[in-house]
Write a protein that holds these residues in place. Sequence first.
Motif, PDB file in Angstrom:
ATOM      1  N   LYS A  45       0.834  -1.204   0.000  1.00 45.95           N
ATOM      2  CA  LYS A  45       0.000   0.000   0.000  1.00 45.95           C
ATOM      3  C   LYS A  45       0.872   1.258   0.000  1.00 45.95           C
ATOM      4  O   LYS A  45       0.645   2.191  -0.764  1.00 45.95           O
ATOM      5  CB  LYS A  45      -0.926   0.001   1.214  1.00 45.95           C
ATOM      6  N   ASN A  46       1.886   1.290   0.855  1.00 49.74           N
ATOM      7  CA  ASN A  46       2.754   2.470   0.948  1.00 49.74           C
ATOM      8  C   ASN A  46       3.643   2.645  -0.282  1.00 49.74           C
ATOM      9  O   ASN A  46       4.130   3.740  -0.536  1.00 49.74           O
ATOM     10  CB  ASN A  46       3.600   2.417   2.213  1.00 49.74           C
ATOM     11  N   ALA A  47       3.858   1.567  -1.016  1.00 54.99           N
ATOM     12  CA  ALA A  47       4.702   1.637  -2.212  1.00 54.99           C
ATOM     13  C   ALA A  47       3.898   1.972  -3.465  1.00 54.99           C
ATOM     14  O   ALA A  47       4.477   2.124  -4.539  1.00 54.99           O
ATOM     15  CB  ALA A  47       5.440   0.320  -2.416  1.00 54.99           C
ATOM     16  N   SER A  48       2.573   2.086  -3.330  1.00 55.61           N
ATOM     17  CA  SER A  48       1.756   2.377  -4.512  1.00 55.61           C
ATOM     18  C   SER A  48       2.202   3.697  -5.131  1.00 55.61           C
ATOM     19  O   SER A  48       2.639   4.608  -4.444  1.00 55.61           O
ATOM     20  CB  SER A  48       0.277   2.420  -4.142  1.00 55.61           C
ATOM     21  N   GLY A  49       2.114   3.764  -6.431  1.00 52.05           N
ATOM     22  CA  GLY A  49       2.587   4.949  -7.136  1.00 52.05           C
ATOM     23  C   GLY A  49       4.017   4.816  -7.604  1.00 52.05           C
ATOM     24  O   GLY A  49       4.601   5.761  -8.106  1.00 52.05           O
TER      25      GLY A  49
END
Length: 171
Positions: free
Chosen positions: A21-25
């Motif tokens: 989730k935190n690595a999205s993008g």
Amino acid sequence: QFTSVEVKRRPRDVFVETIIKNASGGKIPNLQKFVDDVFKKSKLYINPDIKYRPAGSRYVTLVYNRKQLGSVVSLGKEPFLIRLNAIPQYIHKSLDDLLPDMDSQERESLVRDVESNEATLTGFGDAIVDLKKLMAMDPSDAVKTLNAIITAVEMLLFENENVHGGAANKV
């Protein structure tokens, strides 16, 4: 109540979801591949003796035989970080024996001190694993290397116990 089929998610699985989730993008290219091909195959993830103790939504304390091994951290600005409970220079010395075929400068670059701008990062541990270096390796070599790093810290925890009479690092 005995027929409940509700499955409780393991803290390590919840943590992996947080990393993704935190690595999205695309903050860190190939992070999902690294998690699947290296982290999930390493002893840090699969060793049943390493317990994941949630310490909030951003990090998990790693406990090995009732001793704090370190923590894994996932923040929006830093999707995946491994902090270890050992002084990097001692880890380097242990890695000399565990990874003798690796160049000494390369070994030493894998684990570093917490830098001043990271001192306020959440989590526990004086050393940080350079995940970018591991990500640049072939996955099987990266698993072997990460396992050696974790083994080095495990050995140091018990060496410290033997030197200091067993009172250090109890959880």
